[in-house]
Design a protein around this motif. Sequence first.
Motif, short mmCIF file in Angstrom:
data_model
loop_
_atom_site.label_atom_id
_atom_site.label_comp_id
_atom_site.label_asym_id
_atom_site.label_seq_id
_atom_site.Cartn_x
_atom_site.Cartn_y
_atom_site.Cartn_z
N TRP A 1 -3.05 0.28 -9.97
CA TRP A 1 -2.69 1.68 -9.30
C TRP A 1 -3.84 2.30 -9.19
O TRP A 1 -4.00 3.20 -8.29
CB TRP A 1 -1.44 2.39 -9.80
N LEU A 2 -4.50 2.41 -10.47
CA LEU A 2 -5.89 3.32 -10.54
C LEU A 2 -6.98 3.03 -9.46
O LEU A 2 -7.58 3.87 -8.74
CB LEU A 2 -6.45 3.37 -11.73
N LYS A 3 -7.06 1.42 -9.14
CA LYS A 3 -8.08 1.22 -8.13
C LYS A 3 -7.52 1.49 -6.78
O LYS A 3 -8.50 1.99 -5.83
CB LYS A 3 -8.17 -0.34 -8.30
N LEU A 4 -6.26 1.22 -6.55
CA LEU A 4 -5.90 1.68 -5.20
C LEU A 4 -5.99 3.14 -4.81
O LEU A 4 -6.26 3.47 -3.78
CB LEU A 4 -4.26 1.40 -5.20
N LYS A 5 -5.57 3.93 -5.83
CA LYS A 5 -5.87 5.26 -6.00
C LYS A 5 -7.34 5.83 -5.52
O LYS A 5 -7.57 6.81 -4.74
CB LYS A 5 -5.23 5.97 -7.02
N GLU A 6 -8.10 5.07 -6.19
CA GLU A 6 -9.66 5.35 -6.02
C GLU A 6 -10.04 5.00 -4.88
O GLU A 6 -10.91 5.90 -3.97
CB GLU A 6 -10.26 4.46 -6.94
N HIS A 7 -9.64 3.99 -3.97
CA HIS A 7 -9.73 3.62 -2.74
C HIS A 7 -8.68 3.82 -1.81
O HIS A 7 -8.67 3.06 -0.47
CB HIS A 7 -10.39 2.12 -2.72
N PHE B 1 8.31 -8.94 -0.05
CA PHE B 1 7.13 -8.99 -0.99
C PHE B 1 7.19 -8.28 -2.06
O PHE B 1 6.27 -8.43 -3.15
CB PHE B 1 5.77 -8.81 0.04
N PHE B 2 7.97 -7.15 -2.03
CA PHE B 2 8.11 -6.21 -3.33
C PHE B 2 8.40 -6.79 -4.73
O PHE B 2 7.70 -6.57 -5.35
CB PHE B 2 9.33 -5.13 -2.99
N PRO B 3 9.44 -7.76 -4.61
CA PRO B 3 9.56 -8.34 -6.08
C PRO B 3 8.39 -9.12 -6.60
O PRO B 3 8.09 -9.27 -7.63
CB PRO B 3 10.83 -9.20 -5.90
N ILE B 4 7.67 -9.73 -5.61
CA ILE B 4 6.34 -10.54 -6.05
C ILE B 4 5.24 -9.82 -6.50
O ILE B 4 4.33 -9.90 -7.42
CB ILE B 4 5.91 -11.38 -4.80
N ALA B 5 5.19 -8.49 -5.65
CA ALA B 5 3.82 -7.84 -5.96
C ALA B 5 3.91 -6.49 -6.80
O ALA B 5 2.93 -6.22 -6.97
CB ALA B 5 3.15 -7.53 -4.54
N PHE B 6 5.13 -6.01 -6.79
CA PHE B 6 5.17 -4.83 -7.31
C PHE B 6 4.58 -4.56 -8.64
O PHE B 6 3.82 -3.66 -9.19
CB PHE B 6 6.53 -4.40 -7.58
N PHE C 1 -2.85 -8.81 -3.80
CA PHE C 1 -1.54 -8.65 -3.63
C PHE C 1 -1.23 -7.08 -3.53
O PHE C 1 -0.30 -6.74 -2.76
CB PHE C 1 -0.92 -9.33 -4.99
N SER C 2 -1.53 -6.25 -4.32
CA SER C 2 -1.12 -4.95 -4.67
C SER C 2 -1.56 -4.23 -3.19
O SER C 2 -0.89 -3.24 -2.79
CB SER C 2 -1.68 -4.33 -5.74
N THR C 3 -3.06 -4.64 -2.83
CA THR C 3 -3.29 -3.88 -1.80
C THR C 3 -2.49 -4.40 -0.30
O THR C 3 -2.25 -3.17 0.30
CB THR C 3 -4.85 -4.23 -1.35
N TYR D 1 1.80 -6.21 -9.73
CA TYR D 1 0.50 -5.86 -9.39
C TYR D 1 -0.19 -4.61 -9.19
O TYR D 1 -1.02 -3.83 -9.56
CB TYR D 1 -0.03 -6.97 -8.40
N VAL D 2 1.01 -3.83 -8.45
CA VAL D 2 0.66 -2.34 -8.00
C VAL D 2 0.52 -1.42 -9.35
O VAL D 2 -0.46 -0.80 -9.14
CB VAL D 2 1.75 -1.98 -7.10
#
Length: 292
Positions: A59-65, A47-52, A182-184, A54-55
């Motif tokens: 990243w800021l949203k993921l870091k916030e939550h 999944f890494f090549p597909i979603a990286f 995807f990133s989550t 998006y990460v």
Amino acid sequence: MKFPPYALLVLATLLWGGNFVIGRAVTGDIPPFTLAFLRWCLAFFVFFPIAFKYVKRDWLKLKEHWKIVLVLAFTGVAAFNTLVYIGVYSTTSINASLMNSTTPIFIYILSFIFLKEHLSKNQMIGTAISLIGVIFILTGGSLETLMHFSFNKGDLIVLVAVFCWSIYSLLIKQYATRLPGFSTFLVSIAMGAIILAPFTVYELATLDSPIVWSTKTISAIVYVGVLASIVAFLSWNTGVVKMGANRASIFLNLIPVFATIFATIFIGEQLQLAQVVGGLAVIGGVILTNRK
């Protein structure tokens, strides 16, 4: 080539139904923590090549939550499948898949307790019917088993797994507009694998013959790591977007149907009357709760 949404939803449930049977089929060949760990490691690399990309964007949203993402990783990635793989050592894949059908019921109960959401009459009646179905499956239709509370250990472990998946599903629903899909999913896979790593190391260190490497074992890892994780995830999400969450949710009832078919054909499990009666009650209750 574009597939119709109903075909994608059927494909996802077919692959998830097979996951229960695969877990049961390799119980003597690969231990549960190791199977779950290898599953998510493989899923991450696929999944890494597909979603990286998006990460990086999200990243800021993921870091916030990050706390929510951590809970998602623990409940949906690390705990759910591992507990299912542990549970099917002591119960059938048919029973496990039928227990999984109670996920919407657990979500309604959790929503009522923690989110103070109102339960409609249909939801209350449907929940009661489904829970009666679960009891029927747990006891095998035996009043004596119910009176002595002598339930199958594997069934109870799978119920804990379903509870974890319900928490995961409820959080996904609550944070759908705040956490990108995807990133989550990619980050939660990575975190889930990290959580599983020390348990896997301990498991491999303490077992005399931890893994029996064979075509069956490797095929099982590929199936759960690629088909039941990535292909099913992408198919389900695409189908839900095109058809809508409410209409798509009814397709989840196909999981025990496919699991039962695969279990009887490939690993010789036999469908019992108690499973039929309890399963119909569980699925019927779920359908009732979704009626407006």
